[in-house]
Write a protein that holds these residues in place. Structure first.
Motif, PDB file in Angstrom:
ATOM      1  N   GLY A   1       0.922  -1.144  -0.167  1.00 48.72           N
ATOM      2  CA  GLY A   1      -0.168  -0.047   0.202  1.00 48.72           C
ATOM      3  C   GLY A   1       0.695   1.214   0.023  1.00 48.72           C
ATOM      4  N   GLY A   2       0.282   2.425  -0.620  1.00 46.53           N
ATOM      5  CA  GLY A   2       0.825   3.636  -0.472  1.00 46.53           C
ATOM      6  C   GLY A   2       0.863   4.425   0.894  1.00 46.53           C
TER       7      GLY A   2
ATOM      8  N   PHE B   1      -7.293   9.170   6.837  1.00 42.29           N
ATOM      9  CA  PHE B   1      -7.449   9.963   8.118  1.00 42.29           C
ATOM     10  C   PHE B   1      -8.110  11.159   7.714  1.00 42.29           C
ATOM     11  N   VAL B   2      -9.264  11.459   8.324  1.00 43.69           N
ATOM     12  CA  VAL B   2      -9.986  12.814   8.136  1.00 43.69           C
ATOM     13  C   VAL B   2     -10.125  13.221   9.360  1.00 43.69           C
ATOM     14  N   PRO B   3      -9.313  14.610   9.337  1.00 48.75           N
ATOM     15  CA  PRO B   3      -9.297  15.368  10.557  1.00 48.75           C
ATOM     16  C   PRO B   3     -10.897  16.168  10.534  1.00 48.75           C
ATOM     17  N   ALA B   4     -11.051  16.583  11.870  1.00 49.11           N
ATOM     18  CA  ALA B   4     -12.486  17.314  12.046  1.00 49.11           C
ATOM     19  C   ALA B   4     -12.185  18.914  11.928  1.00 49.11           C
ATOM     20  N   GLY B   5     -10.817  19.296  11.806  1.00 44.23           N
ATOM     21  CA  GLY B   5     -10.617  20.633  11.580  1.00 44.23           C
ATOM     22  C   GLY B   5     -10.635  21.065  10.111  1.00 44.23           C
ATOM     23  N   THR B   6      -9.873  22.228   9.746  1.00 44.67           N
ATOM     24  CA  THR B   6      -9.632  22.474   8.467  1.00 44.67           C
ATOM     25  C   THR B   6      -8.552  21.630   7.653  1.00 44.67           C
ATOM     26  N   GLY B   7      -7.775  20.694   8.262  1.00 47.23           N
ATOM     27  CA  GLY B   7      -6.960  20.168   7.324  1.00 47.23           C
ATOM     28  C   GLY B   7      -7.442  18.975   6.350  1.00 47.23           C
ATOM     29  N   THR B   8      -6.632  18.791   5.564  1.00 47.16           N
ATOM     30  CA  THR B   8      -6.829  18.044   4.277  1.00 47.16           C
ATOM     31  C   THR B   8      -7.022  16.487   4.696  1.00 47.16           C
ATOM     32  N   THR B   9      -7.625  15.733   3.924  1.00 43.25           N
ATOM     33  CA  THR B   9      -7.712  13.988   4.163  1.00 43.25           C
ATOM     34  C   THR B   9      -6.535  13.378   3.487  1.00 43.25           C
ATOM     35  N   LEU B  10      -6.087  12.556   4.461  1.00 45.70           N
ATOM     36  CA  LEU B  10      -4.955  11.748   3.791  1.00 45.70           C
ATOM     37  C   LEU B  10      -5.429  10.481   3.543  1.00 45.70           C
ATOM     38  N   GLN B  11      -4.994   9.840   2.357  1.00 43.39           N
ATOM     39  CA  GLN B  11      -5.256   8.578   1.789  1.00 43.39           C
ATOM     40  C   GLN B  11      -4.101   7.622   1.368  1.00 43.39           C
ATOM     41  N   GLY B  12      -4.055   6.503   1.858  1.00 43.66           N
ATOM     42  CA  GLY B  12      -3.262   5.666   1.401  1.00 43.66           C
ATOM     43  C   GLY B  12      -3.798   4.275   0.539  1.00 43.66           C
ATOM     44  N   ASN B  13      -3.659   4.328  -0.563  1.00 42.91           N
ATOM     45  CA  ASN B  13      -4.353   3.178  -1.465  1.00 42.91           C
ATOM     46  C   ASN B  13      -3.859   1.974  -1.210  1.00 42.91           C
TER      47      ASN B  13
ATOM     48  N   THR C   1      -0.859   3.873  -4.562  1.00 35.99           N
ATOM     49  CA  THR C   1      -0.605   5.471  -4.506  1.00 35.99           C
ATOM     50  C   THR C   1      -1.016   5.988  -2.956  1.00 35.99           C
ATOM     51  N   ALA C   2      -0.570   7.419  -2.855  1.00 36.65           N
ATOM     52  CA  ALA C   2      -1.154   8.033  -1.662  1.00 36.65           C
ATOM     53  C   ALA C   2      -1.363   9.412  -2.210  1.00 36.65           C
ATOM     54  N   VAL C   3      -2.267  10.096  -1.549  1.00 37.14           N
ATOM     55  CA  VAL C   3      -2.542  11.384  -1.796  1.00 37.14           C
ATOM     56  C   VAL C   3      -2.697  12.472  -0.826  1.00 37.14           C
ATOM     57  N   ASN C   4      -2.639  13.767  -0.867  1.00 34.16           N
ATOM     58  CA  ASN C   4      -2.716  14.760   0.165  1.00 34.16           C
ATOM     59  C   ASN C   4      -1.659  14.879   1.163  1.00 34.16           C
ATOM     60  N   GLY C   5      -0.509  13.887   1.137  1.00 34.50           N
ATOM     61  CA  GLY C   5       0.423  14.171   1.978  1.00 34.50           C
ATOM     62  C   GLY C   5       1.344  15.275   1.800  1.00 34.50           C
ATOM     63  N   GLU C   6       2.253  15.598   2.512  1.00 39.86           N
ATOM     64  CA  GLU C   6       3.335  16.535   2.433  1.00 39.86           C
ATOM     65  C   GLU C   6       4.351  15.674   1.730  1.00 39.86           C
TER      66      GLU C   6
END
Length: 174
Positions: free
Chosen positions: A6-7, A47-59, A82-87
């Protein structure tokens, strides 16, 4: 062939971005294929934060491909997820291709490819089968891909190893 891992997505959140809670989904490992069936793709971890941060996703990684019916074509590996929205986004490692060969035109030997390693776990170990044996593939751990099965001189079906379930790691800095 071995399945891909997985990513991985890595990100730092401040308190406003994180919020008070977060929703976490752990993706399941893909199932090893049997016979002429390809293994399944692993699930998505998020990982979906409750604040203003973006959702992280590892496929999840792609399942390994089955041996072709003529017995001489290698079983192809599965690609890493793949993975999305990470730094930092890291693609999972691809599995290893399985190998087949015939001896004297009658004895078939299938060597199952190793599963891809993830950032936090290992892929299933490569299988090399001795004379007259057959075994299912080895499972991966913590997002690692499962290995392909191994067969020597058997007219039988075995199943590739399952991929390891996803993992989410959280570090808190005070």
């Amino acid at each position: 062939g071995g399945g891909g891992s997985g990513g991985t997505a890595i990100r730092t959140y401040n308190t406003t971005e994180l919020g008070a809670t977060a929703s976490i989904t752990i993706g399941s490992g893909g199932s090893g294929g049997g016979g002429n069936s390809k293994g399944s793709t692993g699930g998505t971890s998020s990982f979906v934060p409750a604040g203003t941060g973006t959702t992280l996703q590892g496929n999840g990684g792609e399942g390994g491909y089955a041996l072709q019916t003529d017995g001489y074509r290698s079983a192809m590996h599965g690609d890493g997820g793949t993975a999305v929205n990470g730094e930092m986004n890291a693609r999972g490692e691809a599995g290893e291709q399985g190998n087949t060969s015939a001896y004297d035109g009658t004895v078939l030997r299938v060597t199952g490819g190793r599963g891809g390693n993830s950032m936090f776990g290992y892929g299933g170990n490569k299988l090399v089968i001795g004379s007259g044996g057959a075994t299912n593939g080895n499972s991966g751990t913590n997002g690692g891909g499962g290995s392909g099965c191994g067969i020597y001189g058997q007219n039988t079906t075995r199943t590739g190893g399952n991929g390891g379930g996803g993992i989410i790691v959280i570090f808190e800095y005070a």
